[in-house]
Each structure stands twice: as C-alpha cells, then as structure tokens.
Motif scaffolding. Structure first.
Motif, PDB file in Angstrom:
ATOM      1  N   ASP A   1      20.503  55.979 -16.542  1.00  0.00           N
ATOM      2  CA  ASP A   1      20.709  54.656 -15.961  1.00  0.00           C
ATOM      3  C   ASP A   1      22.163  54.387 -15.588  1.00  0.00           C
ATOM      4  OD1 ASP A   1      18.005  54.000 -16.306  1.00  0.00           O
ATOM      5  OD2 ASP A   1      18.355  53.366 -18.375  1.00  0.00           O
ATOM      6  N   VAL A   2      23.067  55.286 -15.942  1.00  0.00           N
ATOM      7  CA  VAL A   2      24.485  55.084 -15.666  1.00  0.00           C
ATOM      8  C   VAL A   2      24.755  55.287 -14.183  1.00  0.00           C
ATOM      9  CG1 VAL A   2      26.810  55.920 -16.137  1.00  0.00           C
ATOM     10  CG2 VAL A   2      25.154  55.754 -17.990  1.00  0.00           C
ATOM     11  N   ILE A   3      25.435  54.348 -13.566  1.00  0.00           N
ATOM     12  CA  ILE A   3      25.747  54.418 -12.128  1.00  0.00           C
ATOM     13  C   ILE A   3      26.790  55.499 -11.888  1.00  0.00           C
ATOM     14  CG2 ILE A   3      26.719  53.150 -10.180  1.00  0.00           C
ATOM     15  CD1 ILE A   3      25.553  50.600 -11.392  1.00  0.00           C
ATOM     16  N   SER A   4      26.544  56.339 -10.881  1.00  0.00           N
ATOM     17  CA  SER A   4      27.419  57.473 -10.596  1.00  0.00           C
ATOM     18  C   SER A   4      28.004  57.461  -9.187  1.00  0.00           C
ATOM     19  CB  SER A   4      26.659  58.783 -10.819  1.00  0.00           C
ATOM     20  OG  SER A   4      25.475  58.816 -10.027  1.00  0.00           O
ATOM     21  N   ALA A   5      27.607  56.513  -8.331  1.00  0.00           N
ATOM     22  CA  ALA A   5      28.136  56.458  -6.961  1.00  0.00           C
ATOM     23  C   ALA A   5      27.882  55.080  -6.378  1.00  0.00           C
ATOM     24  CB  ALA A   5      27.491  57.532  -6.080  1.00  0.00           C
ATOM     25  N   ILE A   6      28.836  54.584  -5.569  1.00  0.00           N
ATOM     26  CA  ILE A   6      28.734  53.272  -4.915  1.00  0.00           C
ATOM     27  C   ILE A   6      29.296  53.391  -3.506  1.00  0.00           C
ATOM     28  CG2 ILE A   6      29.369  50.827  -4.995  1.00  0.00           C
ATOM     29  CD1 ILE A   6      29.846  51.065  -7.944  1.00  0.00           C
TER      30      ILE A   6
ATOM     31  N   ALA B   1      15.418  65.168  -7.838  1.00  0.00           N
ATOM     32  CA  ALA B   1      14.717  65.450  -9.086  1.00  0.00           C
ATOM     33  C   ALA B   1      15.343  66.701  -9.709  1.00  0.00           C
ATOM     34  CB  ALA B   1      13.225  65.675  -8.828  1.00  0.00           C
ATOM     35  N   PRO B   2      15.176  66.882 -11.022  1.00  0.00           N
ATOM     36  CA  PRO B   2      15.731  68.086 -11.659  1.00  0.00           C
ATOM     37  C   PRO B   2      15.127  69.356 -11.063  1.00  0.00           C
ATOM     38  CG  PRO B   2      15.060  66.461 -13.296  1.00  0.00           C
ATOM     39  CD  PRO B   2      14.536  65.979 -11.987  1.00  0.00           C
ATOM     40  N   GLU B   3      15.950  70.362 -10.886  1.00  0.00           N
ATOM     41  CA  GLU B   3      15.518  71.635 -10.332  1.00  0.00           C
ATOM     42  C   GLU B   3      16.064  72.774 -11.181  1.00  0.00           C
ATOM     43  OE1 GLU B   3      16.684  71.922  -6.287  1.00  0.00           O
ATOM     44  OE2 GLU B   3      15.778  70.016  -5.691  1.00  0.00           O
TER      45      GLU B   3
ATOM     46  N   ASP C   1      26.788  44.484   4.744  1.00  0.00           N
ATOM     47  CA  ASP C   1      25.549  43.777   4.432  1.00  0.00           C
ATOM     48  C   ASP C   1      24.721  44.479   3.364  1.00  0.00           C
ATOM     49  OD1 ASP C   1      26.197  41.891   6.305  1.00  0.00           O
ATOM     50  OD2 ASP C   1      24.965  42.748   7.900  1.00  0.00           O
ATOM     51  N   HIS C   2      25.042  45.736   3.062  1.00  0.00           N
ATOM     52  CA  HIS C   2      24.260  46.487   2.084  1.00  0.00           C
ATOM     53  C   HIS C   2      25.184  47.276   1.167  1.00  0.00           C
ATOM     54  CE1 HIS C   2      21.442  45.906   5.484  1.00  0.00           C
ATOM     55  NE2 HIS C   2      20.536  45.793   4.536  1.00  0.00           N
ATOM     56  N   ILE C   3      24.749  47.426  -0.068  1.00  0.00           N
ATOM     57  CA  ILE C   3      25.419  48.275  -1.050  1.00  0.00           C
ATOM     58  C   ILE C   3      24.432  49.337  -1.509  1.00  0.00           C
ATOM     59  CG2 ILE C   3      26.701  48.365  -3.213  1.00  0.00           C
ATOM     60  CD1 ILE C   3      27.168  45.390  -3.019  1.00  0.00           C
ATOM     61  N   ALA C   4      24.860  50.585  -1.494  1.00  0.00           N
ATOM     62  CA  ALA C   4      24.047  51.689  -2.006  1.00  0.00           C
ATOM     63  C   ALA C   4      24.619  52.153  -3.334  1.00  0.00           C
ATOM     64  CB  ALA C   4      24.008  52.845  -1.009  1.00  0.00           C
ATOM     65  N   VAL C   5      23.753  52.328  -4.306  1.00  0.00           N
ATOM     66  CA  VAL C   5      24.158  52.727  -5.648  1.00  0.00           C
ATOM     67  C   VAL C   5      23.317  53.928  -6.072  1.00  0.00           C
ATOM     68  CG1 VAL C   5      24.261  52.046  -8.074  1.00  0.00           C
ATOM     69  CG2 VAL C   5      24.856  50.393  -6.291  1.00  0.00           C
ATOM     70  N   GLY C   6      23.960  54.989  -6.536  1.00  0.00           N
ATOM     71  CA  GLY C   6      23.271  56.141  -7.092  1.00  0.00           C
ATOM     72  C   GLY C   6      23.467  56.197  -8.590  1.00  0.00           C
ATOM     73  N   ASP C   7      22.500  56.740  -9.318  1.00  0.00           N
ATOM     74  CA  ASP C   7      22.611  56.793 -10.772  1.00  0.00           C
ATOM     75  C   ASP C   7      22.313  58.190 -11.300  1.00  0.00           C
ATOM     76  OD1 ASP C   7      19.853  57.102 -10.762  1.00  0.00           O
ATOM     77  OD2 ASP C   7      19.416  55.131 -11.580  1.00  0.00           O
ATOM     78  N   GLY C   8      22.405  58.329 -12.620  1.00  0.00           N
ATOM     79  CA  GLY C   8      22.222  59.621 -13.247  1.00  0.00           C
ATOM     80  C   GLY C   8      20.797  60.126 -13.228  1.00  0.00           C
ATOM     81  N   GLY C   9      19.839  59.255 -12.909  1.00  0.00           N
ATOM     82  CA  GLY C   9      18.443  59.657 -12.834  1.00  0.00           C
ATOM     83  C   GLY C   9      18.000  60.097 -11.459  1.00  0.00           C
ATOM     84  N   GLY C  10      18.940  60.267 -10.507  1.00  0.00           N
ATOM     85  CA  GLY C  10      18.597  60.708  -9.160  1.00  0.00           C
ATOM     86  C   GLY C  10      18.073  59.616  -8.262  1.00  0.00           C
ATOM     87  N   ARG C  11      18.201  58.371  -8.658  1.00  0.00           N
ATOM     88  CA  ARG C  11      17.700  57.260  -7.856  1.00  0.00           C
ATOM     89  C   ARG C  11      18.810  56.657  -6.997  1.00  0.00           C
ATOM     90  NH1 ARG C  11      15.391  54.631 -13.243  1.00  0.00           N
ATOM     91  NH2 ARG C  11      17.520  55.288 -13.740  1.00  0.00           N
ATOM     92  N   VAL C  12      18.420  56.090  -5.868  1.00  0.00           N
ATOM     93  CA  VAL C  12      19.318  55.333  -5.001  1.00  0.00           C
ATOM     94  C   VAL C  12      18.777  53.918  -4.913  1.00  0.00           C
ATOM     95  CG1 VAL C  12      20.252  55.075  -2.683  1.00  0.00           C
ATOM     96  CG2 VAL C  12      20.053  57.356  -3.694  1.00  0.00           C
ATOM     97  N   ILE C  13      19.603  52.948  -5.292  1.00  0.00           N
ATOM     98  CA  ILE C  13      19.220  51.537  -5.266  1.00  0.00           C
ATOM     99  C   ILE C  13      20.023  50.850  -4.182  1.00  0.00           C
ATOM    100  CG2 ILE C  13      19.023  49.425  -6.612  1.00  0.00           C
ATOM    101  CD1 ILE C  13      19.611  52.590  -8.510  1.00  0.00           C
ATOM    102  N   ILE C  14      19.364  50.023  -3.385  1.00  0.00           N
ATOM    103  CA  ILE C  14      20.017  49.336  -2.275  1.00  0.00           C
ATOM    104  C   ILE C  14      19.968  47.839  -2.524  1.00  0.00           C
ATOM    105  CG2 ILE C  14      19.946  48.877   0.203  1.00  0.00           C
ATOM    106  CD1 ILE C  14      18.806  51.634   0.617  1.00  0.00           C
ATOM    107  N   PHE C  15      21.117  47.193  -2.369  1.00  0.00           N
ATOM    108  CA  PHE C  15      21.238  45.741  -2.450  1.00  0.00           C
ATOM    109  C   PHE C  15      21.578  45.199  -1.079  1.00  0.00           C
ATOM    110  CE2 PHE C  15      22.149  47.418  -6.632  1.00  0.00           C
ATOM    111  CZ  PHE C  15      21.468  46.561  -7.479  1.00  0.00           C
TER     112      PHE C  15
END
Length: 518
Positions: free
Chosen positions: A37-42, A106-108, A49-63
């Motif tokens: 859940d730790v954020i690793s990229a912004i 995803a993990p590889e 108008d948008h913020i992209a956030v990447g985390d340690g679980g391989g997810r990208v969240i957009i605000f």
C-alpha cells in the motif's frame, strides 16, 4: 546553503505560506501500513487536472480535479446576492477526488535469470491524451506499459409501457395455464402477478417509449502497449519527450529511446556498460528530457555528474556530452561517493535551469555555467556525524525525489520525519520552509509487516566498491522521535510532485497522499 550569485538573480520575494489541502488514504490510529500500500510514484498531467499514483502492489490510482471555479458554471449573469453568497466558497487552489484505479503490473518470475520481478511501480508518467481519454505510462523493474483510461456511461431501462391488447392477451394465456394445473412461476414474464405489476408500472408511465436513465460515469482501463525485454537491470527513470511521440527509459547502464506507438523496437542511445564489468566506476541514476527541445536530454550518475547530450550529434551519445559536476566537495571519506550519488533531477520550465538531489543536498544548476551548481541547499547536514549508522541500516541509500514550480525557481524535496523542504532561489531564506506531513500525531510510525531483508549487491554498490557481504544490521543511533536535531528515519517522504500551474504540492507519506497549497 552555498550560493554563487549571478548577475541575473531573481528579485527577493516573501516565503510562501503552505497549508494542508487534502489527505487521501489515511488509516486509523495504530493501524499498520503494508508494503503493497506504500506509494512509490506520483505525477501530475500537463493540465494539472489529474494525479497518477503508483504503489508497491503494482496498482495505479488516478485522482481527478474537482471543486474549482468551473464547477460553479457561468457567474457573469448571476445576481449580486448570489455572488456575495459564493464569496469565499470557491477555492483558489484545485481539489481532487478519487477517479479510478487499475492493476498495472503483477509479480513475475524470470526463468532465465532465476529472479523474481516485483510488481512495485517505479515510475508513472502522463502521455498525450487522444480524444477525451487519458494515457499514462507505468513501469516496474523490467516492463513499461501504456494504459488508456476511458469514460463509460452505465445505463439502464427505467420503464416500458406495453400496449393494452398485449397485456390482456398475456393475462388470458397465463390464467388458462394456471387453471390447467400448472404452478405459476413468479419470475415468468407471463405470470398473472408479474403481468399485473407490469401493467401498473406501464400505466404510471407518461409515454409509451423506453426511458433510459444514466446511473453513473465509470472509467475503463485498457493496456495499449507493453514495452518489454529491453532492460537488463532495474528501470530507474522514464521521461516523455516534448514532441509527445517518443519517450526514454533508463536503467543502471543504458538509456533507450522509444516511439510511443512502437513497442517491439527501441534505440539504445546511452550505453555505459564496460567491456569488463570489473572496470565499472559509475552507473546511471536518472534521465530527463528537456522541456522544450526534443533533441536534448540530461542524465545523472552515481558519481554526482550530470551529462547533457544532443541527440543530433551522434546516434550513440556516450562520448558527446557536456559534463556538469560539483567540485566543492569537502574531505573525502568512505561515504563520499554514496552521499554524492544523484537520486533525482528535474528541468525547470525555462529550459535553462534544473535541480538535482543527492542524500545531503539539493542543488540548482544552470546549463550555461559549467563551473558548478548555482546554489546548494543543505538538507541532511545534521546527519553527517551519523553516516556510519545510516549505512549500517541502509538508510543512506534512500532515494529522495525533488520537484519545482513552473513559473519561478521555487523547488521542494522530501526528508525524514515526513517533512518537506521548500526553497526559493534569491529569496534570502537559506533554511527554506519546512512542511510537516504528520497530520495525525497518534498514528504509529511506519512499521514493516515483514523483517527487513539485507540488501542485495546492486550495480550502484559495485561501482562504488562498498558492498560488504554478511554485514549485520545495527541500531541507527538516531532518536526515533523527530525533534529539532534528530530525525525519524522510519518516516521518510521520498516521492512528490508540483502542480504544473499553481503552488500546490502532492507528496506521499507511507500510504497517504497529501496535497498542500500556498
């Protein structure tokens, strides 16, 4: 801070006053934070108008931006009473809300090298948006993906008015079947009960047409391109060119140039791999395209050097670079090369200046001055006596990022105890402004859910010749509670980004995304 005064130094301006705007992802007091859940990229998009956030679980969240002046419509025809009522209600700074998220990586497992490839997002960067969709690049250690995020409206049928003759005929057929001994199915379209309900609903409708009601807007994410098998070592930077058609990706030894629409081919433009790996003296730590000249890029190294290259001079740009380096280092020690390694760099919007961050300092550079940095801002000078302890627990290898405003030479970087340091060149305030991102004093410090593993030998460590096998962890020797002379090294603020058009900074403190405005 060390300053080299230039003739064109900007006028002195008062320091900015920063205030908390929003907090996303805050957990309950005492709740642990998991590594995934730790954020690793912004990163902000070009419009902000948008913020992209990447985390340690391989997810990208957009605000997405909300609550701005545009949401109040056209105010030119509003009455004075209405305008006075809205006075103070419209914020001067943008606010954001959660838009969507998707699983990018995803993990590889690399069977050829027998190594695990983690899903952690190292970098996110926005691309040119076709039509009204969003395009974003995301990268883990080995693979880069181009994602397209589109809007999709979910709709449903509100009601259908049936003709009276059809309803009567269906009712007679259903009644006949019931009289013949068949058990009516309550979900049968011809059952008497459902027919009566349909008739009542149809009679309540004003017309005989089908009414379609849109429930909500949803976002659909689709992977358009996968740029793989081009990096032997971990990807540490991606940068989109000003032509919006190409981008670069860099690892410890190579920088590749890609076309956004071509995923099966790239061009190697920088190659620092020696013929014999024992001769390796430095590695690439970051790379960035010039904000306006698509043929110019800069990349940094573990020796504290910054090289500026012109793609028009040579297909392979290793030996045709302008080298900028700081020659003001003090006495050398065992840790000199480690703390001089550049962890991040960013160009200013004017295209002439750029900033770089190493473990101890934040430096401002001028491309027209090869003698050294224009200004040096000390961040962790108080930690210099504790470098040995920081080395023992790997804290000295933390990679702090930096960012800067678009309209003037104001820049920010992270530190320990969840602090952000903001400096303005020419303001006369050498210490800068400190933002404390600890919004909840009752919150437990960031605790790892698993035992911290000893670092593996990386190219950066091999280049410095400092990796020691079998070295055990020891206490840091630093007080775990932040004060004026100590830092909480377990609460570190590594990733941050500046809004492209206003004084708003987004940064990550563990799993939380915070925005501050001035």
């Amino acid at each position: 801070m060390t300053l080299i005064h230039a003739s064109n130094s900007p006028a002195v301006s008062p320091p900015l006053e920063w205030k908390l705007s929003q907090v996303f992802g805050d957990k309950l007091p005492g709740e642990d934070v998991h590594d995934v859940d730790v954020i690793s990229a912004i990163d902000f998009d070009q419009s902000g108008d948008h913020i992209a956030v990447g985390d340690g679980g391989g997810r990208v969240i957009i605000f997405e931006k909300t609550g701005g002046k545009d949401d109040f419509g056209d105010l030119s025809q509003s009455s004075r009473f209405h305008l006075e009522k809205l006075d103070g209600a419209i914020p001067d700074f943008p606010k954001y809300h959660y838009k969507t998220e998707f699983q990018s990586h995803a993990p590889e497992f690399d069977s050829l090298k027998s190594i695990d490839i983690g899903e952690k997002i190292n970098k996110v960067r926005w691309c040119a948006a076709p039509n009204r969709s969003l395009s974003i690049l995301s990268a883990n250690d080995k693979t880069i993906k181009l994602w397209k995020v589109m809007e999709q409206k979910n709709h449903t049928l509100k009601g259908i008015k049936l003709s009276q003759s059809i309803i009567s005929e269906n009712a007679l057929l259903a009644e006949k079947s019931f009289n013949d001994g068949e058990t009516p199915d309550p979900f049968d379209a011809h059952s008497p009960e459902l027919t009566r309900n349909t008739e009542n609903e149809a009679s309540s409708s004003d017309d005989g047409n089908c009414d379609i009601v849109y429930l909500e807007d949803s976002s659909v994410s689709r992977c358009r391109r996968v740029y793989a098998h081009a990096h032997e070592f971990s990807i540490n930077a991606i940068s989109v060119n000003s032509d919006w058609e190409t981008f670069l990706s860099s690892d410890d030894l190579r920088i590749n140039l890609w076309n956004v629409e071509v995923s099966n081919q790239c061009f190697n433009i920088i190659d620092m791999k020696p013929a014999v790996m024992e001769d390796l003296v430095e590695v690439i730590t970051g790379a960035e395209f010039h904000p306006s000249h698509c043929n110019v890029l800069a990349y940094s190294s573990s020796r504290g050097f910054i090289r500026i290259v012109d793609l028009r001079k040579s297909a392979l740009c290793d030996h045709s670079a302008t080298i900028l380096k700081d020659l003001t280092h003090g006495p050398k020690s065992f840790f000199t090369e480690i703390i001089n390694s550049i962890t991040d760099m960013k160009f200013a919007n004017d295209g002439r200046h750029f900033i770089s961050r190493d473990f101890m300092n934040l430096k401002l550079w001028d491309m027209h001055m090869n003698a050294g940095p224009v200004a040096i801002y000390k961040i962790h000078e108080s930690l210099r006596p504790k470098l040995s302890d920081l080395y023992d627990n790997d804290t000295i290898f933390d990679k702090f990022e930096c960012c800067l405003s678009r309209d003037k030479l104001t820049f920010a970087t992270g530190s320990y105890s969840n602090q952000v340091r903001v400096f303005s060149y020419g303001s006369g305030n050498e210490a800068g402004v400190t933002i404390d991102a600890t919004t909840n004093t009752n919150r437990k410090p960031y605790a790892r859910t698993t035992t911290r593993a000893r670092r593996r030998p990386s190219l950066g460590n091999l280049a410095r010749g400092i990796y020691r096998q079998g070295h055990d962890n020891h206490s840091t020797g630093i007080t775990e509670t932040a004060s004026a002379s100590s830092y909480d090294v377990n609460s570190k603020l590594l990733h941050l980004a500046w809004h492209p058009s206003t004084n708003l900074i987004a940064f990550a403190a563990g799993n939380r995304l915070l925005t501050y405005h001035a």
